[in-house]
Design a protein around this motif. Sequence first.
Motif, short mmCIF file in Angstrom:
data_model
loop_
_atom_site.label_atom_id
_atom_site.label_comp_id
_atom_site.label_asym_id
_atom_site.label_seq_id
_atom_site.Cartn_x
_atom_site.Cartn_y
_atom_site.Cartn_z
N VAL A 380 0.83 -1.20 0.00
CA VAL A 380 0.00 0.00 0.00
C VAL A 380 0.86 1.25 0.00
CG1 VAL A 380 -0.13 -0.03 2.55
CG2 VAL A 380 -1.78 1.30 1.28
N GLY A 381 0.32 2.30 -0.56
CA GLY A 381 0.92 3.63 -0.38
C GLY A 381 1.47 4.25 -1.62
N GLU A 382 1.89 3.45 -2.56
CA GLU A 382 2.45 3.97 -3.81
C GLU A 382 2.50 2.79 -4.78
OE1 GLU A 382 6.75 4.37 -3.79
OE2 GLU A 382 6.75 3.78 -1.70
N VAL A 404 -1.31 -8.68 -2.81
CA VAL A 404 -2.40 -7.75 -3.13
C VAL A 404 -1.87 -6.33 -3.11
CG1 VAL A 404 -4.31 -9.25 -2.49
CG2 VAL A 404 -3.30 -7.81 -0.73
N ASP A 405 -2.07 -5.63 -4.22
CA ASP A 405 -1.62 -4.25 -4.35
C ASP A 405 -2.84 -3.36 -4.14
OD1 ASP A 405 -0.83 -1.75 -5.19
OD2 ASP A 405 0.08 -2.42 -7.06
N THR A 406 -2.94 -2.80 -2.94
CA THR A 406 -4.15 -2.09 -2.55
C THR A 406 -4.01 -0.60 -2.80
OG1 THR A 406 -3.36 -1.82 -0.28
CG2 THR A 406 -4.63 -3.81 -0.76
N TYR A 407 -4.81 -0.08 -3.70
CA TYR A 407 -4.82 1.36 -3.97
C TYR A 407 -5.97 2.01 -3.22
CZ TYR A 407 -6.03 5.76 -6.05
OH TYR A 407 -6.36 7.08 -6.19
N TRP A 408 -5.67 3.04 -2.49
CA TRP A 408 -6.71 3.81 -1.78
C TRP A 408 -6.06 5.03 -1.17
CZ3 TRP A 408 -7.35 3.32 3.95
CH2 TRP A 408 -6.32 2.58 4.54
N GLN A 409 -6.79 5.77 -0.35
CA GLN A 409 -6.24 6.96 0.27
C GLN A 409 -7.00 7.30 1.55
OE1 GLN A 409 -8.64 9.80 -2.80
NE2 GLN A 409 -6.46 9.91 -2.99
N THR A 410 -6.47 8.24 2.30
CA THR A 410 -7.08 8.65 3.56
C THR A 410 -8.58 8.90 3.36
OG1 THR A 410 -5.00 9.72 4.11
CG2 THR A 410 -6.90 10.33 5.45
N GLU A 411 -8.91 9.55 2.28
CA GLU A 411 -10.28 9.97 2.04
C GLU A 411 -11.21 8.83 1.68
OE1 GLU A 411 -7.53 11.14 0.78
OE2 GLU A 411 -7.54 13.32 0.59
N GLY A 495 -7.36 12.48 -7.29
CA GLY A 495 -6.12 13.24 -7.53
C GLY A 495 -5.01 12.41 -8.15
N ASP A 496 -5.33 11.22 -8.65
CA ASP A 496 -4.31 10.37 -9.26
C ASP A 496 -4.56 10.19 -10.75
OD1 ASP A 496 -2.47 9.36 -7.15
OD2 ASP A 496 -4.35 8.73 -6.25
N GLY A 497 -3.46 10.07 -11.49
CA GLY A 497 -3.56 9.70 -12.88
C GLY A 497 -3.54 8.18 -12.99
N GLY A 510 0.41 8.01 -10.56
CA GLY A 510 0.89 8.99 -9.58
C GLY A 510 -0.02 10.21 -9.51
N ARG A 511 0.28 11.07 -8.54
CA ARG A 511 -0.56 12.24 -8.29
C ARG A 511 -0.52 13.19 -9.47
NH1 ARG A 511 -3.77 11.87 -3.79
NH2 ARG A 511 -4.09 14.07 -4.27
N VAL A 512 -1.66 13.79 -9.75
CA VAL A 512 -1.67 14.79 -10.81
C VAL A 512 -1.71 16.20 -10.21
CG1 VAL A 512 -2.66 13.31 -12.59
CG2 VAL A 512 -4.19 14.55 -11.05
N HIS A 521 4.51 8.35 2.46
CA HIS A 521 3.96 9.46 3.23
C HIS A 521 3.57 10.57 2.27
CE1 HIS A 521 5.29 7.36 6.65
NE2 HIS A 521 6.53 7.80 6.70
N ARG A 522 2.39 11.08 2.52
CA ARG A 522 1.85 12.09 1.61
C ARG A 522 2.24 13.47 2.13
NH1 ARG A 522 -4.51 11.57 0.58
NH2 ARG A 522 -4.95 13.73 0.09
N ILE A 523 2.90 14.26 1.29
CA ILE A 523 3.41 15.56 1.71
C ILE A 523 3.05 16.60 0.65
CG2 ILE A 523 5.51 16.87 2.27
CD1 ILE A 523 6.79 14.11 3.01
O1 PRX Z 1 -1.30 8.56 -4.92
C1 PRX Z 1 -1.97 7.50 -4.30
C2 PRX Z 1 -0.99 6.76 -3.39
O2 PRX Z 1 -1.14 7.34 -2.10
C3 PRX Z 1 -2.15 8.35 -2.13
C4 PRX Z 1 -2.93 8.35 -0.83
O3 PRX Z 1 -2.11 8.69 0.24
P1 PRX Z 1 -2.66 8.60 1.72
O4 PRX Z 1 -3.96 9.32 1.81
O5 PRX Z 1 -1.58 9.07 2.61
O6 PRX Z 1 -2.94 7.09 1.96
C5 PRX Z 1 -1.90 6.17 1.89
C6 PRX Z 1 -2.39 4.81 2.30
C7 PRX Z 1 -3.67 4.42 1.72
C8 PRX Z 1 -2.99 8.01 -3.31
O7 PRX Z 1 -3.73 9.13 -3.78
N1 PRX Z 1 -1.28 5.31 -3.30
C9 PRX Z 1 -1.80 4.65 -2.26
N2 PRX Z 1 -1.83 3.32 -2.51
C10 PRX Z 1 -1.35 3.14 -3.75
C11 PRX Z 1 -1.00 4.42 -4.27
N3 PRX Z 1 -0.51 4.55 -5.51
C12 PRX Z 1 -0.37 3.45 -6.27
N4 PRX Z 1 -0.65 2.20 -5.83
C13 PRX Z 1 -1.14 1.99 -4.58
N5 PRX Z 1 -1.40 0.75 -4.17
#
Ligand code: PRX
Length: 645
Positions: A380-382, A404-411, A495-497, A510-512, A521-523
């Motif tokens: 997770v995370g990138e 498992v490659d989990t894509y998601w975000q805080t929101e 906010g991702d492409g 990645g982020r757009v 870590h999101r900065i």
């Molecule tokens: O750009 C995406 C990336 O992390 C962002 C979310 O960051 P945050 O809210 O701090 O949460 C991180 C933990 C869920 C996303 O907008 N991101 C997260 N997971 C992935 C990812 N990018 C690619 N693949 C992932 N599995």
Amino acid sequence: MVLKEVYNPHTESAFDQYKTEHASSIADPESYWGQKALENLDWFSPFDAVLQGSFTDGSVAWFVNGKMNACYNAVDRHVDTKGSQVALLWEGDEPGDTKSYTYTQLLARVCQIANAMKAEGVKKGDVVTVYLPMMPEVTMVMLACARIGAVHSVIFAGFSADAIAERIAASQSKWVFTSDEGLRGGKRLPLKNICDNAMNKEICINVVSKCFVFERTGGKCNWSDSRDVKFGALADSQRPYCPCETMDSEDNLFILYTSGSTGRPKGVVHTVGGYCLYAMETCKNSFGLKDGDVFACVADAGWITGHSYIVYGPLLNGVTSFMFESTPMYPDEGRYWDCVERHKINVFYTAPTAIRSLMRFGDTAPNKYDLSSLRVLGTVGEPINPEAWRWYYEVVGREKCSVVDTYWQTETGGHVITNYPGVTPMKPGSCTLPCFGIEAVVLDSQTGKEIEGNDVEGVLAIKQPWPGVTRTCLGDHERYLNVYMKPYPGYYFPGDGCRRDKDGYIWITGRVDDVLNVSGHRIGTAEVESALVAHPSVSQAAVIGFPHDIKGQGICCYCTLTYGHEESEDLVKELRNAVRVAIGPFATPDLIVPTPSLPMTRSGKIMRRILRKIAAGETDTLGDVGTLGDPSVVQKLIDKVETLQ
Ligand code: PRX
């Protein structure tokens, strides 16, 4: 071994079943989620409607008028059938320093903490700041807040005093939890003193009433008799039962601050019913949870990953959640695998940056341990680069586990795109296909129109509400609408492409926006820039991410100096430190590039595209620099960055 395009430990029938269930969850989300909510959560009184409102006006509400309690669902309801099963299994900084709490014990301790909070005056709806290390109490305090209806606002223990103060002030939080010190990788961290520095700042004066302090190391820390409370002792003296507050499904459960492309961090708000259901369902589906599993998410509780997959997801599912205080390198690079062997961990969830840094040491460490308990490996995370994916799959998982490659975000509250283990054929580097209830689409970033078909690229959007989506930004609904709902009306915009490949699989590119992802870590670049320009020597700053082998992205800061300030090693150190003080050590810049000027258009706009290319060393594809006010600045910067890197 050659990297294959598709890895197939799945059965065709399971994949077909996924497709059918996914289609029905999209076709009729109300009956899908309504049924899940009734089957999986315990309600004190039932909801009148499953879903109300829409993304367009930001009025989404789930399980309207339903009454429940998150802590009751995560702990109490398991006590009858699983009272003697371990709920929380903690491994401290030193190998083998462990503690475990059964569901019965967890309930008792959470109740004592909840009663102690009530005795101090904490009330339903109050915001409680939690700045704790990875000790079991961080989970207990979150659950105790949920129990009495207080709203936890957990701040990652790597944040600086300035960052804590900003969050306490923004949420007007009267109550702050911390510990004397933290312990990580053999080092002590002065958490209480950092917290004091935050609480003593002007913006927090008259905001904080009490600071509740747990003992972690017994080390010395500052103390104020009027404000500070020895909380462990106070909790010991309480009754081990505390009734649960009846919460509305749409009451706030917690706030979590996260970075955006502009301005101050946003207080992302999650509510009780929808968040719980979504954390529970995604934890179950994405990791293929089984009864009795030991589930290890080695993230920090201070980030959303810890909220959803250390605390709420595993406990709502009634499995054993493993909590880890230390680092992957302490005392050596075999630490994770030592934990897997000793605790017989079944599901292991970490970030690509950790995998990449362990991979550098080779296969010896994972090969030394018995990893046969592992079934599912998560990331997770990138985006995970295929080489790291393969190492995780082959060396850690011995080609027997699903990755498992989990894509998601805080929101999003929980996973939105991921493969399911044993269900979805895996492709290294792709987060694959949407979760149940998620209608993921690719939009043309300019027109906002949906791009149909496969083998296409654009920005990612989600078409209809799901229970875990954030409901607002604390105290700033306008910002919520502007950031997530208005860019592409009718859609949620993360906010991702992304790219959708020939098989319909999603690849996050990645982020757009101007958000960096450093070691997961999101900065926000704006936050780093504001820390730099607050220093008297900097008149203008442009912060850019560049590819970094281990961290994913590194931070490069171009700074123009104010008249009379000279470039020097000391100044660079000072500027690095200014960022650490404003945000925290995890945001320390990798490169500081003092420069007499920045590439600007004739209308005065900084050309970030060019700065990005220079930082990445892609200087042969700079494109047209003719529109710059002073094109000669480009060569000067290229020369400078080359000498610094
Ligand atoms: O750009 C995406 C990336 O992390 C962002 C979310 O960051 P945050 O809210 O701090 O949460 C991180 C933990 C869920 C996303 O907008 N991101 C997260 N997971 C992935 C990812 N990018 C690619 N693949 C992932 N599995």
